[in-house]
Design a protein around this motif. Structure first.
Motif, PDB file in Angstrom:
ATOM      1  N   ALA A   1       0.832  -1.199   0.000  1.00 49.40           N
ATOM      2  CA  ALA A   1       0.000   0.000   0.000  1.00 49.40           C
ATOM      3  C   ALA A   1       0.870   1.253   0.000  1.00 49.40           C
ATOM      4  O   ALA A   1       1.960   1.290   0.572  1.00 49.40           O
ATOM      5  CB  ALA A   1      -0.904   0.004   1.219  1.00 49.40           C
ATOM      6  N   SER A   2       0.357   2.287  -0.654  1.00 48.95           N
ATOM      7  CA  SER A   2       1.069   3.561  -0.666  1.00 48.95           C
ATOM      8  C   SER A   2       0.901   4.247   0.688  1.00 48.95           C
ATOM      9  O   SER A   2       0.067   3.856   1.508  1.00 48.95           O
ATOM     10  CB  SER A   2       0.512   4.456  -1.766  1.00 48.95           C
ATOM     11  N   LYS A   3       1.686   5.280   0.899  1.00 50.73           N
ATOM     12  CA  LYS A   3       1.599   6.046   2.141  1.00 50.73           C
ATOM     13  C   LYS A   3       0.191   6.616   2.311  1.00 50.73           C
ATOM     14  O   LYS A   3      -0.376   6.579   3.404  1.00 50.73           O
ATOM     15  CB  LYS A   3       2.644   7.162   2.135  1.00 50.73           C
ATOM     16  N   ALA A   4      -0.386   7.113   1.246  1.00 56.70           N
ATOM     17  CA  ALA A   4      -1.737   7.681   1.300  1.00 56.70           C
ATOM     18  C   ALA A   4      -2.771   6.603   1.630  1.00 56.70           C
ATOM     19  O   ALA A   4      -3.711   6.854   2.399  1.00 56.70           O
ATOM     20  CB  ALA A   4      -2.085   8.361  -0.021  1.00 56.70           C
TER      21      ALA A   4
ATOM     22  N   ALA B   1      -6.360   4.083   5.597  1.00 57.56           N
ATOM     23  CA  ALA B   1      -6.742   2.923   6.415  1.00 57.56           C
ATOM     24  C   ALA B   1      -6.717   3.294   7.891  1.00 57.56           C
ATOM     25  O   ALA B   1      -7.650   2.965   8.638  1.00 57.56           O
ATOM     26  CB  ALA B   1      -5.808   1.746   6.148  1.00 57.56           C
ATOM     27  N   ARG B   2      -5.665   3.988   8.325  1.00 60.94           N
ATOM     28  CA  ARG B   2      -5.590   4.418   9.731  1.00 60.94           C
ATOM     29  C   ARG B   2      -6.751   5.334  10.084  1.00 60.94           C
ATOM     30  O   ARG B   2      -7.358   5.195  11.150  1.00 60.94           O
ATOM     31  CB  ARG B   2      -4.254   5.116  10.010  1.00 60.94           C
TER      32      ARG B   2
ATOM     33  N   GLU C   1      -4.697  -2.118   8.132  1.00 59.76           N
ATOM     34  CA  GLU C   1      -5.155  -2.204   6.739  1.00 59.76           C
ATOM     35  C   GLU C   1      -6.182  -3.314   6.574  1.00 59.76           C
ATOM     36  O   GLU C   1      -7.199  -3.120   5.891  1.00 59.76           O
ATOM     37  CB  GLU C   1      -3.961  -2.418   5.808  1.00 59.76           C
ATOM     38  N   ALA C   2      -5.965  -4.450   7.214  1.00 57.29           N
ATOM     39  CA  ALA C   2      -6.933  -5.551   7.134  1.00 57.29           C
ATOM     40  C   ALA C   2      -8.251  -5.144   7.778  1.00 57.29           C
ATOM     41  O   ALA C   2      -9.332  -5.413   7.239  1.00 57.29           O
ATOM     42  CB  ALA C   2      -6.367  -6.797   7.807  1.00 57.29           C
TER      43      ALA C   2
END
Length: 107
Positions: free
Chosen positions: A2-5, A10-11, A72-73
Motif C-alpha cells: 500500500a502507498s503512504k496515502a 486505512a488508519r 489495513e486488514a
C-alpha cells in the motif's frame, strides 16, 4: 504494498470506526449509571455493565489492530461490512461466558 496515502486512509478509517464503536459502548455505561442514580440498578449491576464494557472495548481494540498490516486488514473488513450492511455487535462480544450461557443458544 500500500502507498503512504492508502495506509493513512486505512488508519483514518479504523480510527473513526474505533471512536464511533467506543462511543456506542460508553452509551451502555452511561445508561447504567443513569439507572443507578434513579435507583433502578444497584452498584453490583452497574459493576457488571462496566466489566462488560471493558471486555467489549478490549475486543474492539484487538480488532482495530496495532500494526500497519492489522490496520489495513481491519479497514478493508470495515469497508466490506459497511457495503454489505453488516455490523459487529461489540457489546454482545463483551458478554461474559456465563451471561452468554444464560441467554441460551437462541439469543
Amino acid at each position: 504494498m500500500a502507498s503512504k496515502a492508502e495506509r493513512q486512509a486505512a488508519r483514518d478509517c479504523v480510527a473513526a470506526y474505533h471512536e464511533a464503536r467506543l462511543g456506542e459502548l460508553l452509551e451502555h455505561v452511561g445508561r447504567a449509571l443513569d439507572r443507578f442514580r434513579a435507583g433502578q440498578l444497584d452498584a453490583f449491576e452497574v459493576d457488571a455493565v462496566i466489566h462488560q464494557y471493558h471486555r467489549a472495548a478490549q475486543r474492539l481494540w484487538t480488532f482495530c489492530g496495532e500494526s500497519s498490516a492489522q490496520v489495513e486488514a481491519a479497514a478493508h473488513l470495515i469497508e466490506d461490512m459497511a457495503g454489505a450492511g453488516e455490523v459487529i455487535d461489540w457489546w454482545q462480544r463483551g458478554m461474559s461466558a456465563r451471561a452468554r450461557r444464560a441467554e441460551g443458544p437462541d439469543a
